[in-house]
Design an enzyme around this catalytic site. Sequence first.
Site, PDB file in Angstrom:
ATOM      1  N   HIS A  27      44.728  -8.865  94.788  1.00 54.07           N
ATOM      2  CA  HIS A  27      43.875  -9.175  93.634  1.00 54.07           C
ATOM      3  C   HIS A  27      42.654  -8.239  93.611  1.00 54.07           C
ATOM      4  CE1 HIS A  27      45.569 -13.466  94.112  1.00 54.07           C
ATOM      5  NE2 HIS A  27      46.051 -13.019  92.988  1.00 54.07           N
ATOM      6  N   LYS A  78      50.928 -25.469  89.642  1.00 47.01           N
ATOM      7  CA  LYS A  78      50.507 -25.180  91.027  1.00 47.01           C
ATOM      8  C   LYS A  78      49.464 -26.168  91.533  1.00 47.01           C
ATOM      9  CE  LYS A  78      51.318 -20.219  91.054  1.00 47.01           C
ATOM     10  NZ  LYS A  78      50.698 -18.880  91.116  1.00 47.01           N
ATOM     11  N   ARG A  89      53.490  -6.780  90.137  1.00 44.14           N
ATOM     12  CA  ARG A  89      53.863  -6.338  91.481  1.00 44.14           C
ATOM     13  C   ARG A  89      55.269  -5.753  91.514  1.00 44.14           C
ATOM     14  NH1 ARG A  89      53.134 -11.913  94.185  1.00 44.14           N
ATOM     15  NH2 ARG A  89      53.975 -12.383  92.137  1.00 44.14           N
ATOM     16  N   SER A  95      49.595 -15.160  97.226  1.00 44.88           N
ATOM     17  CA  SER A  95      48.721 -16.171  97.840  1.00 44.88           C
ATOM     18  C   SER A  95      49.563 -17.163  98.648  1.00 44.88           C
ATOM     19  CB  SER A  95      47.924 -16.904  96.757  1.00 44.88           C
ATOM     20  OG  SER A  95      47.137 -15.994  96.047  1.00 44.88           O
TER      21      SER A  95
END
Length: 164
Positions: free
Chosen positions: A17, A41, A90, A128
């Site tokens: 990030h 989440k 990504r 993460s």
Amino acid sequence: MKVAVYPGSFDPITNGHLDIIERASKIADKLIVLVAHNISKNGMFTSTEKARLIKESVKNFSNVEIDCFEGLLVEYVKENNINFIVRGLRAISDFEMELQMAILNRKLYSGAETLFLMTSTEHSYLSSSMVKELFQMNGSVSQFVPECVEIAMKNKLCGGETNE
Ligand code: COA
């Protein structure tokens, strides 16, 4: 003045990030890193904790601000006169979801563009969740997250405060 927002869950912020923040901060006049809510989440950190960790991690970038928002991203974008939304890609696997989000956001509000930055190769495998799993299995996360994040994760594990 071109204002950009970089929204995400940031649970927690990683070096991947940070790489996007650093590069986006060179494109925008002002970059707001926004702790937003992904309803699918459940996080390790509260929004306030995440914001504090981001603030500590980006203290050397003069045009970067941090904010938290619980509602729809487009509402934030409208209210704050944001010119573009930054997202990191990504791998191909990110593309489909990102494309859907960008199109949906544009349909809801056409006043801001989504700008995709390709994640640097050294961070392309990072997430993460991976960092949290590694940490929970007693692996070292120091090369993947800023130091303040590693400390906060250790404090969480001990059931302690995260300096709120
Ligand atoms: N380097 C390393 N990891 C990266 C990365 C990078 N450059 N970019 C993303 N990631 C990882 C994150 O760590 C995260 O990992 P995780 O899934 O293990 O948590 C994952 O990629 C995706 O993270 P993030 O960029 O934080 O996106 P998100 O899917 O969690 O968040 C929101 C999406 C918050 C932007 C979106 O849900 C949103 O806009 N919410 C507000 C409500 C709304 O408007 N909803 C409608 C959206 S169309």
